[in-house]
Design a protein around this motif. Structure first.
Motif, PDB file in Angstrom:
ATOM      1  N   VAL A  98       0.862  -1.177   0.000  1.00 35.01           N
ATOM      2  CA  VAL A  98       0.000   0.000   0.000  1.00 35.01           C
ATOM      3  C   VAL A  98       0.905   1.236   0.000  1.00 35.01           C
ATOM      4  O   VAL A  98       1.727   1.400   0.899  1.00 35.01           O
ATOM      5  CB  VAL A  98      -0.947   0.025   1.223  1.00 35.01           C
ATOM      6  N   LEU A  99       0.752   2.070  -1.028  1.00 30.99           N
ATOM      7  CA  LEU A  99       1.542   3.298  -1.109  1.00 30.99           C
ATOM      8  C   LEU A  99       0.905   4.440  -0.327  1.00 30.99           C
ATOM      9  O   LEU A  99       1.586   5.173   0.377  1.00 30.99           O
ATOM     10  CB  LEU A  99       1.703   3.747  -2.568  1.00 30.99           C
ATOM     11  N   TYR A 100      -0.427   4.602  -0.512  1.00 30.96           N
ATOM     12  CA  TYR A 100      -1.131   5.716   0.131  1.00 30.96           C
ATOM     13  C   TYR A 100      -2.445   5.221   0.719  1.00 30.96           C
ATOM     14  O   TYR A 100      -3.296   4.688   0.013  1.00 30.96           O
ATOM     15  CB  TYR A 100      -1.396   6.841  -0.878  1.00 30.96           C
ATOM     16  N   GLU A 113      -6.160   5.597   2.779  1.00 28.33           N
ATOM     17  CA  GLU A 113      -7.332   6.464   2.610  1.00 28.33           C
ATOM     18  C   GLU A 113      -7.091   7.829   3.240  1.00 28.33           C
ATOM     19  O   GLU A 113      -7.422   8.862   2.656  1.00 28.33           O
ATOM     20  CB  GLU A 113      -8.554   5.837   3.283  1.00 28.33           C
ATOM     21  N   GLU A 114      -6.533   7.839   4.430  1.00 26.35           N
ATOM     22  CA  GLU A 114      -6.315   9.096   5.152  1.00 26.35           C
ATOM     23  C   GLU A 114      -5.312   9.995   4.428  1.00 26.35           C
ATOM     24  O   GLU A 114      -5.525  11.197   4.296  1.00 26.35           O
ATOM     25  CB  GLU A 114      -5.827   8.816   6.575  1.00 26.35           C
ATOM     26  N   LYS A 115      -4.213   9.414   3.949  1.00 26.52           N
ATOM     27  CA  LYS A 115      -3.214  10.213   3.217  1.00 26.52           C
ATOM     28  C   LYS A 115      -3.818  10.797   1.949  1.00 26.52           C
ATOM     29  O   LYS A 115      -3.557  11.952   1.601  1.00 26.52           O
ATOM     30  CB  LYS A 115      -1.991   9.374   2.869  1.00 26.52           C
ATOM     31  N   ILE A 116      -4.621  10.005   1.250  1.00 26.57           N
ATOM     32  CA  ILE A 116      -5.276  10.486   0.029  1.00 26.57           C
ATOM     33  C   ILE A 116      -6.230  11.628   0.371  1.00 26.57           C
ATOM     34  O   ILE A 116      -6.229  12.676  -0.279  1.00 26.57           O
ATOM     35  CB  ILE A 116      -6.007   9.343  -0.697  1.00 26.57           C
ATOM     36  N   ILE A 119       0.442   0.658 -10.396  1.00 30.04           N
ATOM     37  CA  ILE A 119      -0.397   0.856  -9.215  1.00 30.04           C
ATOM     38  C   ILE A 119      -1.876   0.727  -9.576  1.00 30.04           C
ATOM     39  O   ILE A 119      -2.276   0.903 -10.736  1.00 30.04           O
ATOM     40  CB  ILE A 119      -0.107   2.217  -8.538  1.00 30.04           C
ATOM     41  N   VAL A 120      -2.669   0.436  -8.541  1.00 32.34           N
ATOM     42  CA  VAL A 120      -4.121   0.314  -8.678  1.00 32.34           C
ATOM     43  C   VAL A 120      -4.782   0.863  -7.417  1.00 32.34           C
ATOM     44  O   VAL A 120      -4.143   1.074  -6.400  1.00 32.34           O
ATOM     45  CB  VAL A 120      -4.573  -1.157  -8.890  1.00 32.34           C
ATOM     46  N   TYR A 161      -7.589   2.603  -1.141  1.00 31.32           N
ATOM     47  CA  TYR A 161      -6.198   3.051  -1.037  1.00 31.32           C
ATOM     48  C   TYR A 161      -5.532   2.875  -2.396  1.00 31.32           C
ATOM     49  O   TYR A 161      -6.128   2.337  -3.330  1.00 31.32           O
ATOM     50  CB  TYR A 161      -5.453   2.232   0.030  1.00 31.32           C
ATOM     51  N   ILE A 162      -4.289   3.325  -2.512  1.00 32.51           N
ATOM     52  CA  ILE A 162      -3.503   3.127  -3.723  1.00 32.51           C
ATOM     53  C   ILE A 162      -2.367   2.179  -3.376  1.00 32.51           C
ATOM     54  O   ILE A 162      -1.624   2.415  -2.418  1.00 32.51           O
ATOM     55  CB  ILE A 162      -2.959   4.458  -4.258  1.00 32.51           C
ATOM     56  N   GLY A 163      -2.273   1.104  -4.160  1.00 35.76           N
ATOM     57  CA  GLY A 163      -1.251   0.104  -3.885  1.00 35.76           C
ATOM     58  C   GLY A 163      -0.517  -0.335  -5.138  1.00 35.76           C
ATOM     59  O   GLY A 163      -0.977  -0.108  -6.260  1.00 35.76           O
ATOM     60  N   ILE A 164       0.623  -0.958  -4.926  1.00 40.82           N
ATOM     61  CA  ILE A 164       1.414  -1.515  -6.025  1.00 40.82           C
ATOM     62  C   ILE A 164       0.867  -2.907  -6.336  1.00 40.82           C
ATOM     63  O   ILE A 164       0.754  -3.749  -5.440  1.00 40.82           O
ATOM     64  CB  ILE A 164       2.907  -1.592  -5.651  1.00 40.82           C
ATOM     65  N   LEU A 165       0.534  -3.123  -7.600  1.00 42.16           N
ATOM     66  CA  LEU A 165       0.007  -4.412  -8.030  1.00 42.16           C
ATOM     67  C   LEU A 165       1.147  -5.422  -8.138  1.00 42.16           C
ATOM     68  O   LEU A 165       2.193  -5.136  -8.716  1.00 42.16           O
ATOM     69  CB  LEU A 165      -0.685  -4.253  -9.389  1.00 42.16           C
TER      70      LEU A 165
END
Length: 179
Positions: free
Chosen positions: A8-10, A12-15, A152-153, A168-172
């Protein structure tokens, strides 16, 4: 976390915090003006919805859908408009809302297309930027995060129409797309 996500890169809170920061800057820059947000479908829909709720101005919206990826992880460089704007943008303050800028080729095409329609101004806003993949020079006026050269997705961004609904944004994980 979905087992297809390597990291997970970012959150929900960071976004959410970054979206508010971008919206505050847009609000400041466009005081006394009406803004037209042009969302690039499908990936930018979650970002644009959250962003427009935070902008404290009169905001209109429209959408474009373009294709340059298909079911690949790389842009083909050939851009096809699948859905054009519903209304004229002439003499309007337009902000293109993107989910991610990679090579910049698709966005360059969109900018050239929209500039030919004579907006009062045209700026670019993206949540995610991969500057190391950029193949053309362009100014990004509002930017959330610089991201590594990973696929990312999440938060509206997909791989083969999957994973858009992740909050969230994560690396696939490469195993998903190297099958």
């Amino acid at each position: 976390m979905d087992n297809s996500i390597k990291e997970v890169l970012y959150s929900e809170e960071k976004i959410r915090n970054k979206v508010k920061e971008i919206a505050d800057k847009i609000t400041e820059d466009y005081q006394g003006k009406e803004v037209l947000l042009v969302g690039v479908l499908k990936g930018a829909n979650m970002f644009m919805a959250d962003l427009m709720r935070q902008i404290k101005l009169s905001v209109n919206i429209d959408f474009m859908a373009v294709s340059s990826y298909g079911h690949s992880t790389e842009s083909s460089g050939v851009v096809k408009i699948l859905k054009d704007l519903d209304n004229s943008i002439e003499n309007k303050h337009v902000i293109i809302i993107e989910d991610i800028i990679d090579s910049g080729l698709t966005l360059q095409y969109i900018c050239e297309n929209l500039l030919s329609r004579k907006p009062a101004s045209l700026k670019i806003c993206t949540l995610l930027d991969k500057p190391e993949r950029r193949t053309i020079d362009m100014t990004v006026h509002y930017k959330g995060f610089n991201i590594p050269d990973e696929f990312i997705v999440g938060y509206g961004i997909d791989y083969a129409e999957k994973f858009r609904n992740l909050p969230y944004i994560g690396i696939l994980d490469r195993r998903v797309y190297e099958k």
